[in-house]
Structure formats: C-alpha cells, structure tokens
Design an enzyme around this catalytic site. Structure first.
Site, PDB file in Angstrom:
ATOM      1  N   ILE A  74       2.176  18.864   8.793  1.00  0.00           N
ATOM      2  CA  ILE A  74       2.686  18.610   7.751  1.00  0.00           C
ATOM      3  C   ILE A  74       3.683  19.583   7.395  1.00  0.00           C
ATOM      4  CG2 ILE A  74       0.870  17.476   6.458  1.00  0.00           C
ATOM      5  CD1 ILE A  74      -0.069  19.981   5.220  1.00  0.00           C
ATOM      6  N   ASP A  75       4.121  20.241   8.629  1.00  0.00           N
ATOM      7  CA  ASP A  75       5.201  21.482   8.506  1.00  0.00           C
ATOM      8  C   ASP A  75       6.213  20.831   7.810  1.00  0.00           C
ATOM      9  OD1 ASP A  75       5.059  19.720  10.877  1.00  0.00           O
ATOM     10  OD2 ASP A  75       6.816  20.832  11.683  1.00  0.00           O
ATOM     11  N   ASP A 106       3.200   0.583  12.199  1.00  0.00           N
ATOM     12  CA  ASP A 106       2.132   0.024  11.297  1.00  0.00           C
ATOM     13  C   ASP A 106       2.050  -1.414  11.769  1.00  0.00           C
ATOM     14  OD1 ASP A 106       1.487   2.453  10.211  1.00  0.00           O
ATOM     15  OD2 ASP A 106       2.260   1.790   8.377  1.00  0.00           O
ATOM     16  N   CYS A 166     -10.375  19.525   7.711  1.00  0.00           N
ATOM     17  CA  CYS A 166     -11.446  18.570   7.293  1.00  0.00           C
ATOM     18  C   CYS A 166     -11.652  17.663   8.574  1.00  0.00           C
ATOM     19  CB  CYS A 166     -10.784  17.761   6.211  1.00  0.00           C
ATOM     20  SG  CYS A 166     -11.004  18.300   4.611  1.00  0.00           S
ATOM     21  N   ARG A 202      -9.142  -0.311   3.843  1.00  0.00           N
ATOM     22  CA  ARG A 202      -8.282   0.736   3.420  1.00  0.00           C
ATOM     23  C   ARG A 202      -6.994  -0.142   3.039  1.00  0.00           C
ATOM     24  NH1 ARG A 202      -6.606   4.450   7.595  1.00  0.00           N
ATOM     25  NH2 ARG A 202      -5.105   4.631   5.994  1.00  0.00           N
ATOM     26  N   ARG A 252      -5.908  10.462   3.804  1.00  0.00           N
ATOM     27  CA  ARG A 252      -4.776  11.487   4.366  1.00  0.00           C
ATOM     28  C   ARG A 252      -3.601  11.628   3.377  1.00  0.00           C
ATOM     29  NH1 ARG A 252      -5.128  10.224  10.535  1.00  0.00           N
ATOM     30  NH2 ARG A 252      -7.217   9.881  10.790  1.00  0.00           N
ATOM     31  N   ARG A 297      -2.499  15.885  11.806  1.00  0.00           N
ATOM     32  CA  ARG A 297      -1.442  15.334  11.104  1.00  0.00           C
ATOM     33  C   ARG A 297      -0.515  16.521  10.652  1.00  0.00           C
ATOM     34  NH1 ARG A 297      -1.580   9.647   9.278  1.00  0.00           N
ATOM     35  NH2 ARG A 297      -0.269   9.750   7.293  1.00  0.00           N
ATOM     36  N   LYS A 338       0.698  -1.357   0.073  1.00  0.00           N
ATOM     37  CA  LYS A 338      -0.107   0.045   0.231  1.00  0.00           C
ATOM     38  C   LYS A 338       0.845   1.320   0.076  1.00  0.00           C
ATOM     39  CE  LYS A 338      -1.942   1.652   3.924  1.00  0.00           C
ATOM     40  NZ  LYS A 338      -1.786   3.240   3.898  1.00  0.00           N
ATOM     41  N   ASN A 339       1.925   1.204   0.854  1.00  0.00           N
ATOM     42  CA  ASN A 339       2.570   2.654   1.007  1.00  0.00           C
ATOM     43  C   ASN A 339       3.406   2.765  -0.256  1.00  0.00           C
ATOM     44  OD1 ASN A 339       1.189   3.095   3.325  1.00  0.00           O
ATOM     45  ND2 ASN A 339       2.950   2.711   4.818  1.00  0.00           N
TER      46      ASN A 339
HETATM   47  C1  UD1 Z   1       3.611   6.913   6.453  1.00  0.00           C
HETATM   48  C2  UD1 Z   1       2.762   5.777   6.267  1.00  0.00           C
HETATM   49  C3  UD1 Z   1       2.171   5.250   7.405  1.00  0.00           C
HETATM   50  C4  UD1 Z   1       3.339   5.005   8.518  1.00  0.00           C
HETATM   51  C5  UD1 Z   1       4.079   6.234   8.681  1.00  0.00           C
HETATM   52  C6  UD1 Z   1       4.976   5.906   9.661  1.00  0.00           C
HETATM   53  C7  UD1 Z   1       2.270   6.067   3.961  1.00  0.00           C
HETATM   54  C8  UD1 Z   1       1.312   6.260   2.864  1.00  0.00           C
HETATM   55  N1  UD1 Z   1       1.903   5.953   5.078  1.00  0.00           N
HETATM   56  O1  UD1 Z   1       2.827   7.791   6.819  1.00  0.00           O
HETATM   57  O2  UD1 Z   1       1.730   3.888   7.026  1.00  0.00           O
HETATM   58  O3  UD1 Z   1       2.620   4.632   9.682  1.00  0.00           O
HETATM   59  O4  UD1 Z   1       4.786   6.609   7.423  1.00  0.00           O
HETATM   60  O5  UD1 Z   1       6.249   4.742   9.517  1.00  0.00           O
HETATM   61  O6  UD1 Z   1       3.555   5.880   3.578  1.00  0.00           O
HETATM   62  N2  UD1 Z   1       5.293  14.794  11.360  1.00  0.00           N
HETATM   63  C9  UD1 Z   1       5.535  16.035  11.653  1.00  0.00           C
HETATM   64  N3  UD1 Z   1       5.671  17.005  10.582  1.00  0.00           N
HETATM   65  C10 UD1 Z   1       5.601  16.554   8.958  1.00  0.00           C
HETATM   66  C11 UD1 Z   1       5.119  15.259   8.898  1.00  0.00           C
HETATM   67  C12 UD1 Z   1       5.302  14.172  10.029  1.00  0.00           C
HETATM   68  O7  UD1 Z   1       5.539  16.189  12.785  1.00  0.00           O
HETATM   69  O8  UD1 Z   1       5.445  17.259   8.475  1.00  0.00           O
HETATM   70  C13 UD1 Z   1       5.489  13.563  12.347  1.00  0.00           C
HETATM   71  C14 UD1 Z   1       4.118  12.583  12.223  1.00  0.00           C
HETATM   72  O9  UD1 Z   1       3.111  13.523  13.056  1.00  0.00           O
HETATM   73  C15 UD1 Z   1       4.399  11.763  12.898  1.00  0.00           C
HETATM   74  C16 UD1 Z   1       5.997  11.355  12.429  1.00  0.00           C
HETATM   75  O10 UD1 Z   1       6.175  12.648  11.869  1.00  0.00           O
HETATM   76  O11 UD1 Z   1       4.538  11.435  14.328  1.00  0.00           O
HETATM   77  C17 UD1 Z   1       5.878  10.335  11.273  1.00  0.00           C
HETATM   78  O12 UD1 Z   1       5.040  10.766  10.229  1.00  0.00           O
HETATM   79  P1  UD1 Z   1       5.696  10.351   8.683  1.00  0.00           P
HETATM   80  O13 UD1 Z   1       6.755   9.423   8.608  1.00  0.00           O
HETATM   81  O14 UD1 Z   1       5.370  11.570   7.995  1.00  0.00           O
HETATM   82  O15 UD1 Z   1       4.261   9.260   8.451  1.00  0.00           O
HETATM   83  P2  UD1 Z   1       3.176   9.414   6.953  1.00  0.00           P
HETATM   84  O16 UD1 Z   1       4.052   9.728   5.888  1.00  0.00           O
HETATM   85  O17 UD1 Z   1       2.159  10.284   7.210  1.00  0.00           O
END
Ligand code: UD1
Length: 418
Positions: free
Chosen positions: A123-124, A305, A116, A397, A92, A121, A22-23
């Site tokens: 995204i900074d 995960d 939303c 999902r 997401r 979550r 999936k990822n």
């Molecule tokens: C991806 C995976 C998800 C997995 C996660 C961690 C996909 C589609 N999803 O999610 O299944 O659980 O990696 O292995 O690939 N964070 C920030 N700021 C940001 C971005 C992230 O603080 O801008 C934090 C998040 O809140 C979290 C951590 O970083 O605590 C990890 O997030 P991230 O690695 O970005 O996970 P995703 O890419 O959302």
C-alpha cells in the site's frame, strides 16, 4: 460451509441482469462517513464483502441499516478512527477507509495487511499520496497510524494506476484545503462512480475515468441517495459462462465499452456479440478457438478480475493460449484445481500456457479465491459429468445468488450445505 453440485454439459439460454458493482459499492460505503447526514446506497448486492464493510462502519459507531436491498448509513454518531485487525483480515479493501477516516477525524488507524497474514498487498502508493496531502504516518505493532492537523490539497503523481490508491486520494482530498491534482490515476469505471457519488454529496471532483483527476476541497458534504453502476465483472462472468457452455446469453445493465476488452477476446474465440443499449448478447455454437494471448492490464485493458474465467474458457477451446497476469502475481492459484478437471495448463511465474482439450470432466475442486472460484464454476458447467465446487466463502464475497442466476439460464447447479 456450502458447496455447489453441478451437472455439466447444459447449454445456457436467457437473460440475466447484473447486480450493482462490488468495486463501486465498497468505496462508496467508505465515502459514507464523509458526512454526518444519512446516505442511502441503492440496490446493494447481497455479497459478504458489503456485509463486512457494513461491520466496519458499525465498529466506527455508524448506524447501518439494510432495507429491501438498499442500505442507509447514518454516521452522525461515528466516533472511532480505528479498524480492528479482525475486520482488516476479513476485507482487504478496508484500506480504502484510510482516506475517509482522515477526512472525518484527521486520524486513522488500520491493521497493516502484513500484520494480519493475508499475503502481500503493498500500500506504498496509498501512503505516499497521503503524505503529499499532509498526513504523518507511523507503523507500530502491526498497525498503520495516520494523523494530520489538516489535509492540504497537493499535486500527486501515481507511479502506477492503482485503483485503491486513486480512490483513497479522492476520499482524503474532497474536504482538503485547496485543490488536489492527481496525475497517473486509475481509469476504472468504478472510480467514475465514486466521483459521481462524492459530487452528489456536494464535492467538486472532475476527470475520473481519465488519468488526471482534480479535486477542489469543499467545506461540507451532505447526505444523498445513490444508485451505483452494474457489475461489469459479474456480467463478464455470465458471458464467459455462455461461451463455455454454448447457447445464447444476454446480460443487462452494463455498458459494452466497460468490458470491451473481454468482448474483443470473445469475438476472437468465435462468439457472436450483439450490443444494444445496455444489453450485451452472446451467441456461442460449436467448438471455439483459443485466444492467442490474453494479458491483464489496468482499465481499459483486459481486467485481472476476469483472467481466471477467461483461462477456464480457453482450456476448452481449440488450439493454445498464453495468459499473462500483470497485476497480481499469485493469481493462478486456481490452476491445479482446473487440472483436476482435465485442463492442460502450465504456469511459469506470471504466464500460463493453455492447450485446449475437447472436454473437461467433472471433479471435486476447492474455490480458493473469488475469481478463481468463479472460473471453477464455469469450467464445471461446461464439463462432462458431475462436479463439486467446495468452500463458497470466497465466491460469496463478490457474487450474489450465483446459483439462481445460472439456474435461470438453464444450468444444473445446486447449493448444498455440507
Ligand atoms: C482493485 C479491485 C480489484 C482489482 C484490482 C485491479 C476493488 C475493491 N478491488 O483492487 O478487484 O483486481 O483493483 O483492477 O476495487 N500496488 C502497489 N502499491 C500500492 C497499491 C497497489 O504496488 O500501494 C500494486 C498491487 O500490488 C497490484 C497493482 O498495484 O499489483 C494493482 O493494484 P490496485 O489497482 O491497487 O488494486 P486494488 O485497488 O487493491
């Protein structure tokens, strides 16, 4: 809404092939709009996240066709740079589209996750990295508006190895002017897949799988046909099912080094693990021992995960375990459901203290999220008596045809329309 009805207590025997990851598939969908030529992604799993990503691409004007498990995306007529709030809410990971929309149109508009109501979550890291590549970012009426005259290669340092931010940077820099050097990148195997896919389209990306990735911007990308890697999380879920139920379960298609942290923990539990090429076989007999400590970390650490599934396993083992969730603070929401089955777990912030019980018992539980839902299914398979796992929308999902694969291993599980 469907539910699973599970008669617990059956041992599992047999072999199961993992679906495409999936990822890996989701960011590759996002990358498909980087070229106006058709791309084909092979063996796309029948999961609702993939269908939702297809919807996003259609909303942008792309033609997306599913045929015999493969998906062909022709985005020659894609014209929109905006993703609606409704679709952002559904998926997401739509935030991963930012990078590819910026490369394609030099503009992108997505609904801000907070707007939303889908929980925190941040995204900074994504947005700061895009700014380094020359993107102007504004927020208005719950939307993030990104634009640039052109994307320029840059040196970027991620404070935390975010998977999504790493992927967004790859997508935004493949056609940028000059070279991008990313330090502190996430090292997850799925990022290697995105690199390989981009390079198959004519990009020049190197270093994925390490914390330093370089991207030489190219002028043009072309269509390709690509087979993504298999799903290490799905494979891990089946191995943990084998551990909980007892028996012998073999998973095919996943390299052991991509789930070595899980295999290490399963050996600690007392399971025997045999690895041959891309086949991993688990033997589980008698009562297992609790892991002393499981702590989720970015790759190659223990994957968040698989945290819920591993916690479910520990609930039935001998002794006590501490599970520490470092990635997502709300990832113990499934615990009250496990408690309905007799699990002895206490959650304090990011820590879950598990005391193993000899047997869980059947109960009616609700799958509130994808991996927590999988954990409830596994707990039900190992429990005494009948369980119902309600609301399969989250499980759908990320798992394709979970009940048939488990049934083939000897589980007694039925999917029932409510
Ligand atoms: C991806 C995976 C998800 C997995 C996660 C961690 C996909 C589609 N999803 O999610 O299944 O659980 O990696 O292995 O690939 N964070 C920030 N700021 C940001 C971005 C992230 O603080 O801008 C934090 C998040 O809140 C979290 C951590 O970083 O605590 C990890 O997030 P991230 O690695 O970005 O996970 P995703 O890419 O959302």
């Amino acid at each position: 809404m469907d539910k699973f009805v599970i008669e617990g207590g059956r041992h599992l025997y047999g072999s199961v092939r993992a679906a495409s990851a999936k990822n890996a598939v989701l960011p590759i969908f996002a990358a498909s709009v980087l070229t106006e030529e058709p791309v084909t992604i092979r063996e796309v799993p029948a999961i609702s996240d993939a269908l939702c990503m297809a919807q996003i691409l259609r909303e942008l004007g792309a033609d997306v066709r599913f045929h015999d498990g493969d998906v062909t995306i022709d985005s020659a007529d894609a014209h929109s740079h905006a993703i609606s709030c409704a679709l952002t809410k559904e998926l997401r990971s739509s935030v991963f589209m930012l990078g590819s929309l910026l490369t394609r149109f030099h503009r992108a508009r997505i609904a801000y996750p907070g707007g939303c109501d889908i929980g925190l979550r941040p995204i900074d890291l994504h947005l700061n990295a895009l700014k380094r590549l020359g993107v102007d970012i504004a927020e208005r009426d719950g939307y993030i508006l990104c634009s640039c005259d052109k994307l320029r290669g840059a040196e970027i340092l991620l404070d935390f190895p975010s998977v999504g931010a790493t992927e967004n940077i790859l997508l935004a820099s493949v056609k940028a002017e000059g070279k991008t050097v990313l330090q502190g990148a996430a090292k997850e195997p799925e990022i290697v897949d995105l690199q390989n896919f981009l390079n198959a389209m004519g990009a020049k990306v190197a270093g994925a799988g390490t914390d330093a990735i370089t991207i030489e911007g190219v002028r043009k990308l072309h269509g390709t046909v690509y087979l993504p890697q298999k799903d290490r999380i799905e494979a891990g879920t089946f191995l943990i099912a084998g551990a909980i139920c007892g028996g012998e379960v073999e998973v095919c298609g996943v390299r052991a080094e991509n789930i070595s942290s899980l295999l290490h923990k399963l050996r600690e539990n007392g399971c025997k693990i045999h690895v041959k090429n891309d086949k991993i076989k688990l033997e589980s007999f008698g009562r297992l021992k609790c892991n002393r400590r499981i702590e989720t970390m970015p790759f190659p650490g223990f994957p968040t995960d698989l945290q819920a599934q591993a916690t479910a396993l520990n609930c039935t083992c001998d002794g006590g375990a501490l599970v520490v969730e470092n990635l997502f603070e709300t990832r113990f929401k499934y615990v009250p459901e496990l408690q309905k089955m007799g699990a002895d777990v206490e959650v304090k912030g990011r820590n879950a203290f598990v005391r193993g019980v000899p047997k869980l018992h059947g109960a009616s539980v609700v799958a509130g999220d994808l991996r927590g839902g999988a954990a409830l299914v596994l707990a039900a398979l190992g429990a005494e008596g009948r369980s119902e796992v309600l609301d399969l929308s989250h499980i759908d999902r990320g798992y394709s045809d979970l009940q048939s694969k488990l049934k083939n291993l000897g589980a007694e599980i039925k999917r029932v329309r409510v």
